[in-house]
Write an enzyme that holds these catalytic residues in place. Sequence first.
Site, PDB file in Angstrom:
ATOM      1  N   ASP A   1      -4.385  38.058 -10.752  1.00  0.00           N
ATOM      2  CA  ASP A   1      -5.081  37.141  -9.848  1.00  0.00           C
ATOM      3  C   ASP A   1      -6.588  37.152 -10.056  1.00  0.00           C
ATOM      4  O   ASP A   1      -7.232  38.210 -10.003  1.00  0.00           O
ATOM      5  CB  ASP A   1      -4.764  37.525  -8.395  1.00  0.00           C
ATOM      6  CG  ASP A   1      -5.336  36.544  -7.400  1.00  0.00           C
ATOM      7  OD1 ASP A   1      -5.184  35.322  -7.612  1.00  0.00           O
ATOM      8  OD2 ASP A   1      -5.938  36.988  -6.403  1.00  0.00           O
TER       9      ASP A   1
ATOM     10  N   ARG B   1       0.811  -1.210   0.000  1.00  0.00           N
ATOM     11  CA  ARG B   1       0.000   0.000   0.000  1.00  0.00           C
ATOM     12  C   ARG B   1       0.848   1.264   0.000  1.00  0.00           C
ATOM     13  O   ARG B   1       0.522   2.241  -0.691  1.00  0.00           O
ATOM     14  CB  ARG B   1      -0.951  -0.002   1.199  1.00  0.00           C
ATOM     15  CG  ARG B   1      -1.836   1.228   1.345  1.00  0.00           C
ATOM     16  CD  ARG B   1      -2.440   1.712   0.052  1.00  0.00           C
ATOM     17  NE  ARG B   1      -3.140   0.677  -0.703  1.00  0.00           N
ATOM     18  CZ  ARG B   1      -3.494   0.798  -1.967  1.00  0.00           C
ATOM     19  NH1 ARG B   1      -3.189   1.897  -2.650  1.00  0.00           N
ATOM     20  NH2 ARG B   1      -4.120  -0.178  -2.581  1.00  0.00           N
TER      21      ARG B   1
ATOM     22  N   LYS C   1       1.611  39.198  -1.993  1.00  0.00           N
ATOM     23  CA  LYS C   1       0.194  38.934  -2.182  1.00  0.00           C
ATOM     24  C   LYS C   1      -0.629  40.007  -1.485  1.00  0.00           C
ATOM     25  O   LYS C   1      -0.085  40.910  -0.841  1.00  0.00           O
ATOM     26  CB  LYS C   1      -0.129  37.527  -1.672  1.00  0.00           C
ATOM     27  CG  LYS C   1       0.672  36.440  -2.417  1.00  0.00           C
ATOM     28  CD  LYS C   1       0.455  35.075  -1.832  1.00  0.00           C
ATOM     29  CE  LYS C   1      -0.899  34.499  -2.192  1.00  0.00           C
ATOM     30  NZ  LYS C   1      -0.993  34.244  -3.659  1.00  0.00           N
TER      31      LYS C   1
ATOM     32  N   GLU D   1       1.235  40.486  -6.820  1.00  0.00           N
ATOM     33  CA  GLU D   1      -0.114  40.100  -7.230  1.00  0.00           C
ATOM     34  C   GLU D   1      -0.964  41.354  -7.448  1.00  0.00           C
ATOM     35  O   GLU D   1      -0.957  42.273  -6.627  1.00  0.00           O
ATOM     36  CB  GLU D   1      -0.722  39.230  -6.126  1.00  0.00           C
ATOM     37  CG  GLU D   1      -2.119  38.745  -6.355  1.00  0.00           C
ATOM     38  CD  GLU D   1      -2.608  37.929  -5.169  1.00  0.00           C
ATOM     39  OE1 GLU D   1      -2.216  36.749  -5.058  1.00  0.00           O
ATOM     40  OE2 GLU D   1      -3.344  38.473  -4.328  1.00  0.00           O
TER      41      GLU D   1
ATOM     42  N   LYS E   1       0.705  24.945  -3.107  1.00  0.00           N
ATOM     43  CA  LYS E   1      -0.448  24.186  -2.608  1.00  0.00           C
ATOM     44  C   LYS E   1      -0.171  22.698  -2.751  1.00  0.00           C
ATOM     45  O   LYS E   1      -0.719  22.003  -3.608  1.00  0.00           O
ATOM     46  CB  LYS E   1      -1.712  24.603  -3.356  1.00  0.00           C
ATOM     47  CG  LYS E   1      -2.090  26.058  -3.118  1.00  0.00           C
ATOM     48  CD  LYS E   1      -3.310  26.468  -3.933  1.00  0.00           C
ATOM     49  CE  LYS E   1      -3.640  27.934  -3.713  1.00  0.00           C
ATOM     50  NZ  LYS E   1      -4.810  28.371  -4.531  1.00  0.00           N
TER      51      LYS E   1
END
Length: 310
Positions: free
Chosen positions: A241, A99, A166, A220, A134
Site C-alpha cells: 500500500d 439524457r 486493512k 495490506e 471505489k
Amino acid sequence: MDWHSEEIEKIVRHALDEDIGRGDASTAATTPPEAVARAHILARQTLVCAGLPLAENVFRTLDPDIEVVCFHADGSFVEPGAKLVEMRGNAAAILTGERTALNFLSHLCGIATYTRRFVEQLATTKTRIRDTRKTTPGLRLLEKYAVKVGGGMNHRFGLYDAILLKENHIALTGGIKVALDKAHTYVAPTSPAPRTASAYDAAGLDPEVVGPAPLTVEIEVRDERELMEALGAGAEAVLLDNMTPERAEQCVKIARATRPGCVVEISGGITLDNAHAYAKAGADFLSSGMLTHSAPAANLSLLVDDVEET
C-alpha cells in the site's frame, strides 16, 4: 450481462424516475404525443463501447414498441463519428430518455476506454490491472462490468466475497499476526458458501470476481517490516500500500523469495502515468480506484434524424 435482469431494470427505472419526476415538462410543451421520430447516438471521440444495450432498456421502458438497434458489441473499439445506437419510436419517449441513456453510456464507455488505456500501459508486463470498491453507490454492478469490457479485472465485488485486512482492521485487532490468525480461523471451518449475490448472475462476471470458497484472505502492508511479519504469519496474498515503484519492487522480491506462491498486489496512487513503472516491480496485480471514480465520461450525442406526424 443479462440486460433484462431484475437488477438492471431496477437501476434503469430508478434513473428515469430521478430525472422525470412529475413529468418531462419540456417535451410535453413542445412535442405532439403521437409523433414518431428516428434518432441515433453518435460517438464524438475514440472509445471502447460498454453498456450499449442499456439504451434499449431506457427507451423500451418509456415506449415498449420502440425499435432499437445497437451497431457495435460491447468491447468494440470505435472512432469519432461512429453510430452506436439507432432508434425509431415515440418521439416524446426518445426525448425524455435521451439524457438518462447518454448518462449511462457515456459513463460506462468512459470507464471501459480508461481501463483500456491502463491495460495498454501494462501490455509488456505480466501484471494485470483490477478495480476496487471505489464505485458510485448503486452502480457498482455496471461499473465493474465496464472495467471487464475494457480489459481489466474485477477485485472483490463487495465486503462479503473476500477478506481484505486493512490498517484499521489490523489496528483494532492488535497487529498483523493477530488479524491474520483471526481471519484464517474465521474461514477455516467454513464450507463452500452459496453465491447469494444476484448481481454476479446479472453481470455475468467471471468466477474470479466471486473468489473461491472458503473466502480468500489478503492483508495490506506498508513497508518491509510489515511484509515480513505478514509472510511469517502465513499470508497468502499481500497488498503493498502506497509505496514508490522502487520500494514496491524490493517488497515483491522479498515476497517471491520468502513465499513464492504468495499473490502480490500493489495499490495506492496508481495512475496512467506511473502504472507501467509499478508493473515493472513484478507484482501480480495493480489495483486502482481511478478506473471507476476518475474515468472521464465519453463524449456522446443523441441526434434526431426525422419526425413523423401520425
